[in-house]
Design a protein around this motif. Structure first.
Motif, PDB file in Angstrom:
ATOM      1  N   ASP A  96     -12.055   5.143   2.445  1.00 40.66           N
ATOM      2  CA  ASP A  96     -12.024   4.808   3.865  1.00 40.66           C
ATOM      3  C   ASP A  96     -11.783   6.036   4.742  1.00 40.66           C
ATOM      4  OD1 ASP A  96     -12.429   2.174   3.189  1.00 40.66           O
ATOM      5  OD2 ASP A  96     -10.315   1.605   3.373  1.00 40.66           O
ATOM      6  N   MET A  97     -11.194   7.085   4.184  1.00 40.40           N
ATOM      7  CA  MET A  97     -10.865   8.283   4.955  1.00 40.40           C
ATOM      8  C   MET A  97     -12.017   9.274   5.075  1.00 40.40           C
ATOM      9  SD  MET A  97      -7.030   9.356   3.776  1.00 40.40           S
ATOM     10  CE  MET A  97      -5.626   8.262   4.012  1.00 40.40           C
ATOM     11  N   GLY A 100      -4.681   0.949  -4.656  1.00 41.73           N
ATOM     12  CA  GLY A 100      -5.207   1.091  -3.305  1.00 41.73           C
ATOM     13  C   GLY A 100      -5.522   2.519  -2.926  1.00 41.73           C
ATOM     14  N   TYR A 101      -5.200   3.482  -3.797  1.00 44.49           N
ATOM     15  CA  TYR A 101      -5.394   4.894  -3.473  1.00 44.49           C
ATOM     16  C   TYR A 101      -6.877   5.224  -3.289  1.00 44.49           C
ATOM     17  CZ  TYR A 101      -4.870   9.999  -3.907  1.00 44.49           C
ATOM     18  OH  TYR A 101      -4.895  11.358  -3.704  1.00 44.49           O
ATOM     19  N   PRO A 151       0.786  -1.236   0.000  1.00 40.82           N
ATOM     20  CA  PRO A 151       0.000   0.000   0.000  1.00 40.82           C
ATOM     21  C   PRO A 151       0.814   1.280   0.000  1.00 40.82           C
ATOM     22  CG  PRO A 151       0.081  -0.918   2.200  1.00 40.82           C
ATOM     23  CD  PRO A 151       0.777  -1.907   1.306  1.00 40.82           C
ATOM     24  N   GLU A 169      -9.308   3.298  -2.608  1.00 42.36           N
ATOM     25  CA  GLU A 169      -9.836   2.595  -1.442  1.00 42.36           C
ATOM     26  C   GLU A 169      -9.488   3.350  -0.164  1.00 42.36           C
ATOM     27  OE1 GLU A 169      -8.176  -1.350  -1.773  1.00 42.36           O
ATOM     28  OE2 GLU A 169      -8.478  -1.272  -3.937  1.00 42.36           O
ATOM     29  N   ALA A 170      -8.248   3.814  -0.066  1.00 48.12           N
ATOM     30  CA  ALA A 170      -7.835   4.596   1.095  1.00 48.12           C
ATOM     31  C   ALA A 170      -8.619   5.894   1.172  1.00 48.12           C
ATOM     32  CB  ALA A 170      -6.340   4.877   1.031  1.00 48.12           C
ATOM     33  N   THR A 172       0.340   6.955  -0.298  1.00 46.78           N
ATOM     34  CA  THR A 172      -0.422   5.735  -0.564  1.00 46.78           C
ATOM     35  C   THR A 172      -0.381   5.370  -2.045  1.00 46.78           C
ATOM     36  OG1 THR A 172      -1.948   6.082   1.287  1.00 46.78           O
ATOM     37  CG2 THR A 172      -2.724   4.683  -0.512  1.00 46.78           C
ATOM     38  N   ARG A 194      -1.124  10.791   5.009  1.00 46.49           N
ATOM     39  CA  ARG A 194      -1.014   9.364   4.683  1.00 46.49           C
ATOM     40  C   ARG A 194      -1.436   9.106   3.245  1.00 46.49           C
ATOM     41  NH1 ARG A 194      -4.279   4.730   5.125  1.00 46.49           N
ATOM     42  NH2 ARG A 194      -5.963   5.825   6.207  1.00 46.49           N
ATOM     43  N   LEU A 195      -2.437   9.817   2.781  1.00 45.52           N
ATOM     44  CA  LEU A 195      -2.894   9.619   1.414  1.00 45.52           C
ATOM     45  C   LEU A 195      -1.785   9.936   0.414  1.00 45.52           C
ATOM     46  CD1 LEU A 195      -5.489   8.852  -0.178  1.00 45.52           C
ATOM     47  CD2 LEU A 195      -5.918  11.298  -0.406  1.00 45.52           C
TER      48      LEU A 195
END
Length: 337
Positions: A222-223, A215-216, A183, A218-219, A235, A231-232
């Protein structure tokens, strides 16, 4: 007759005709669609779009604004739960009707070929001018107005409507970079991409749409309840647009388009000096090859289903809005396996 006397090195200018506005989507024809339909074995369908109000709580582009949903109005009357009377029959319907104001490339999207051009000496007179794929001209084929509610920005050529008319339907092939590289942020050149493809037994055919899961998205999804922009930024994998081997390979493979689940597909180039464009992969794909790019697709559910079945290809339908003049469009792609 073409609008240019010299074309960029390694480009597709003129390959599909002097007036071509589809670029590499020309690689998808009836035979490619028929072959793609063979990927439907179970009839399971997957929505590859984020909710179109995402990025939402995480700002990733200051110019692009989230959708603003409003009721349509007649005068000062909003048409939400509006009673429509039929007095003679003693009946009454209730009507709701709405409209939206949004940036066309805010969420899951297509970039049309009018999205990115370059300063290039297409006339061969020693002076560069602003041009787009196949030599179409800024100020003539792609024109614009001002801001503050002004109208007039318009792609007379290369608009996203051309993509919609082509239907954007064919074989989508997924490379799961998240599964292969993890990730965290990684810069992916041709060697890395081919390594992941070999590990996942991925093969490409002319006319395929290459889908990249990092996975970007998805992150990002989720955020929405707990934003973490720092964090993004770290990612997911991004393609290395400065890798000339990768750029050459993209043209040689004759794929129709690239669709990624991240923002921009590539790693924006920030190095000092004049070696590279800010978005070199955008320049190569949109400007030189005429290869549409798609961003912020949602691929988690599809990737998990394909991995469980040892597969990586789907029947993909992903037309943008048929909106004349637009240089980008939201899209709700559907993958069927």
């Amino acid at each position: 007759m073409p609008q240019w006397t010299q074309a960029p090195e390694g480009s597709n200018w003129g390959r599909f005709g002097a007036d071509d506005e589809l670029g590499t989507l020309n690689y998808i024809g009836p035979a490619e669609r028929q072959a793609a339909a063979a990927e439907i074995r179970e009839g399971l369908a997957f929505c590859l779009s984020l909710p179109l109000d995402v990025p939402g709580t995480v700002s990733i582009h200051p110019r692009r604004k989230a959708p603003m949903l409003q009721p349509t109005c007649l005068g000062d009357t909003p048409y939400i739960n509006y009673p429509l009377s039929n007095v003679e029959a003693g009946l009454q319907d209730v009507l709701s009707d709405d409209q939206v104001l949004m940036s066309l490339q805010y969420s899951t999207q297509w970039d049309a070929l009018a999205h990115v051009g370059a300063q290039f000496d297409a006339d061969g007179d020693g002076e560069a001018e602003s041009v787009y794929y196949n030599g179409f001209r800024a100020g003539k084929d792609v024109v614009g107005g001002g801001c503050a509610g002004a109208h007039g920005s318009y792609a007379h050529r290369l608009s996203v409507a051309r993509l919609a008319e082509s239907c954007v339907q064919g074989r989508g092939v997924l490379v799961d970079l998240l599964r292969h590289f993890g990730p965290g942020r990684s810069i992916i050149g041709l060697t890395d991409l081919q390594q992941a493809m070999k590990a996942q037994n991925v093969s490409l055919r002319p006319g395929d749409i290459l889908m990249l899961r990092t996975g970007y998205a998805e992150a990002l999804l989720d955020m929405q309840t707990a934003p973490d922009p720092a964090r993004l930024d770290q990612t997911g994998a991004v393609l290395d647009g400065t890798d000339t081997a990768l750029l050459t390979w993209l043209g040689e493979m004759q794929i129709a388009a690239i669709a990624a689940d991240n923002y921009a597909v590539e790693n924006p180039h920030n190095a000092a000096g004049s070696c590279c464009y800010r978005l070199p992969l955008h320049n190569h794909c949109l400007f030189r090859l005429g290869m549409p790019l798609a961003e912020l697709w949602y691929l988690r559910d599809l990737a998990q289903a394909l991995e469980a079945r040892g597969r990586n290809a789907v029947f993909l339908t992903a037309p943008p809005l048929r909106l004349p003049g637009a240089v980008g469009s939201p899209v709700s792609p559907v993958a069927t396996i």
